[in-house]
Write a protein that holds these residues in place. Structure first.
Motif, short mmCIF file in Angstrom:
data_model
loop_
_atom_site.label_atom_id
_atom_site.label_comp_id
_atom_site.label_asym_id
_atom_site.label_seq_id
_atom_site.Cartn_x
_atom_site.Cartn_y
_atom_site.Cartn_z
N VAL A 30 -3.08 167.24 50.34
CA VAL A 30 -2.20 167.38 49.56
C VAL A 30 -1.02 168.23 49.84
CG1 VAL A 30 -1.59 167.93 47.07
CG2 VAL A 30 -3.62 166.60 47.53
N ASP A 31 -1.41 169.62 49.89
CA ASP A 31 -0.44 170.67 50.17
C ASP A 31 0.46 170.48 51.17
OD1 ASP A 31 -1.90 171.75 47.88
OD2 ASP A 31 -2.95 173.10 49.23
N ARG A 32 0.06 170.06 52.38
CA ARG A 32 0.85 170.04 53.37
C ARG A 32 2.16 168.95 53.30
NH1 ARG A 32 -0.59 166.46 58.38
NH2 ARG A 32 -1.97 164.69 57.33
N HIS A 33 1.84 167.99 52.34
CA HIS A 33 2.78 166.91 51.91
C HIS A 33 3.78 167.50 51.14
CE1 HIS A 33 0.39 163.97 54.27
NE2 HIS A 33 -0.76 164.30 53.46
N VAL A 34 3.45 168.45 50.15
CA VAL A 34 4.15 169.05 49.42
C VAL A 34 5.14 169.98 50.21
CG1 VAL A 34 4.72 170.88 47.37
CG2 VAL A 34 2.76 168.97 47.35
N ALA A 35 4.63 170.92 50.97
CA ALA A 35 5.29 171.72 51.96
C ALA A 35 6.27 170.88 52.91
CB ALA A 35 4.46 172.48 52.99
N GLY A 39 6.58 166.26 47.79
CA GLY A 39 5.97 166.56 46.56
C GLY A 39 6.13 165.47 45.47
N GLY A 40 7.35 164.85 45.59
CA GLY A 40 7.72 163.99 44.26
C GLY A 40 7.23 162.65 44.74
N GLN A 41 6.50 162.20 45.88
CA GLN A 41 6.19 160.99 46.26
C GLN A 41 4.78 160.67 45.54
OE1 GLN A 41 6.02 160.56 50.56
NE2 GLN A 41 8.40 160.32 50.59
N ALA A 42 4.46 159.38 45.37
CA ALA A 42 3.03 159.11 44.76
C ALA A 42 1.90 159.44 45.81
CB ALA A 42 3.02 157.65 44.19
N ALA A 43 0.91 160.09 45.15
CA ALA A 43 -0.10 160.35 46.05
C ALA A 43 -1.49 159.48 45.64
CB ALA A 43 -0.87 162.00 46.13
N LEU A 44 -1.38 159.31 44.38
CA LEU A 44 -2.53 158.51 43.67
C LEU A 44 -2.01 157.76 42.44
CD1 LEU A 44 -5.47 158.27 43.37
CD2 LEU A 44 -5.47 160.17 41.52
N ILE A 45 -2.31 156.60 42.39
CA ILE A 45 -1.89 155.69 41.30
C ILE A 45 -3.08 155.36 40.71
CG2 ILE A 45 -1.14 153.57 40.53
CD1 ILE A 45 1.01 153.61 43.03
N GLY A 51 -6.19 149.05 31.30
CA GLY A 51 -4.91 148.82 31.34
C GLY A 51 -3.87 150.00 31.85
N GLN A 52 -4.39 151.07 31.45
CA GLN A 52 -3.61 152.55 31.53
C GLN A 52 -3.23 152.49 33.27
OE1 GLN A 52 -6.98 152.30 30.62
NE2 GLN A 52 -7.40 154.18 29.52
N ARG A 53 -2.08 153.24 33.38
CA ARG A 53 -1.63 153.43 34.72
C ARG A 53 -0.92 154.73 34.96
NH1 ARG A 53 3.40 152.02 37.95
NH2 ARG A 53 2.35 151.36 39.98
N GLN A 54 -1.45 155.52 35.71
CA GLN A 54 -1.01 156.97 35.83
C GLN A 54 -0.76 157.13 37.07
OE1 GLN A 54 -3.30 160.21 33.97
NE2 GLN A 54 -2.06 161.73 34.71
N ILE A 55 0.66 157.60 37.46
CA ILE A 55 1.22 157.87 38.95
C ILE A 55 1.03 159.61 39.11
CG2 ILE A 55 2.96 157.87 40.62
CD1 ILE A 55 3.79 155.30 38.92
N LEU A 56 0.00 160.27 40.07
CA LEU A 56 0.24 161.55 40.21
C LEU A 56 0.93 161.56 41.68
CD1 LEU A 56 -3.44 162.13 39.33
CD2 LEU A 56 -1.34 162.95 37.99
N THR A 57 2.03 162.47 41.53
CA THR A 57 2.52 162.79 42.88
C THR A 57 1.96 163.99 43.46
OG1 THR A 57 3.93 164.58 41.99
CG2 THR A 57 4.76 162.49 41.70
#
Length: 146
Positions: A30-35, A39-45, A51-57
């Protein structure tokens, strides 16, 4: 498509490493991608059963993992200690796992299908320092053991 070199040295060369040296899987995941500005890209959908959907960057996960690592440290959980995790596959599971790894804590997953006694036995055998669970799992599997 050219193949990537294999072996431990080749794998190590693809890792960023911590800024001060050393390796940490939470940093690599995670951290190296933010660095690197992602950071604004989806890391986990995450898709829920209803049917809930949550996108975590990457930034979301980095922030949540850092907060959880701080909670562990604040509560005296030291690197190398064992955290057992009894949770369904919800977004908090990933933040807790990454936070524990960021703090150098060993993560051991548990499954609600084990039942109360097998959960207790695994925690005793594994030398659990802390259990992270949901309210539902606590009521079902843990509170009956007290």
């Amino acid at each position: 498509m050219p193949s990537l070199p294999t072996g431990w040295q080749a794998a190590r060369s693809r890792l960023a490493g911590l800024p001060g040296g050393g390796l940490n899987i939470a940093h690599e995941a995670v951290d190296r991608h933010v660095a690197a500005g992602h950071g604004g890209q989806a890391a986990l959908i995450w898709l829920g059963r209803e049917g809930q959907r949550q996108i975590l960057t990457y930034a979301d996960l980095a922030s949540q993992a850092a907060r959880f690592a701080h909670v562990l440290r604040t509560n005296g959980i030291a690197p190398g200690e064992r955290m057992f995790l009894l949770s369904g596959r919800v977004p908090e599971l990933y933040a807790a796992t990454l936070g524990a790894m960021k703090a150098g804590v060993v993560v051991s997953p548990l499954f609600a299908a084990f039942g109360p006694e097998p959960v207790r036995a695994r925690m005793e055998i594994g030398g659990a320092a802390v259990l992270v669970t949901t309210v539902q799992n606590y009521a079902l599997l843990i509170s009956t053991q007290n």
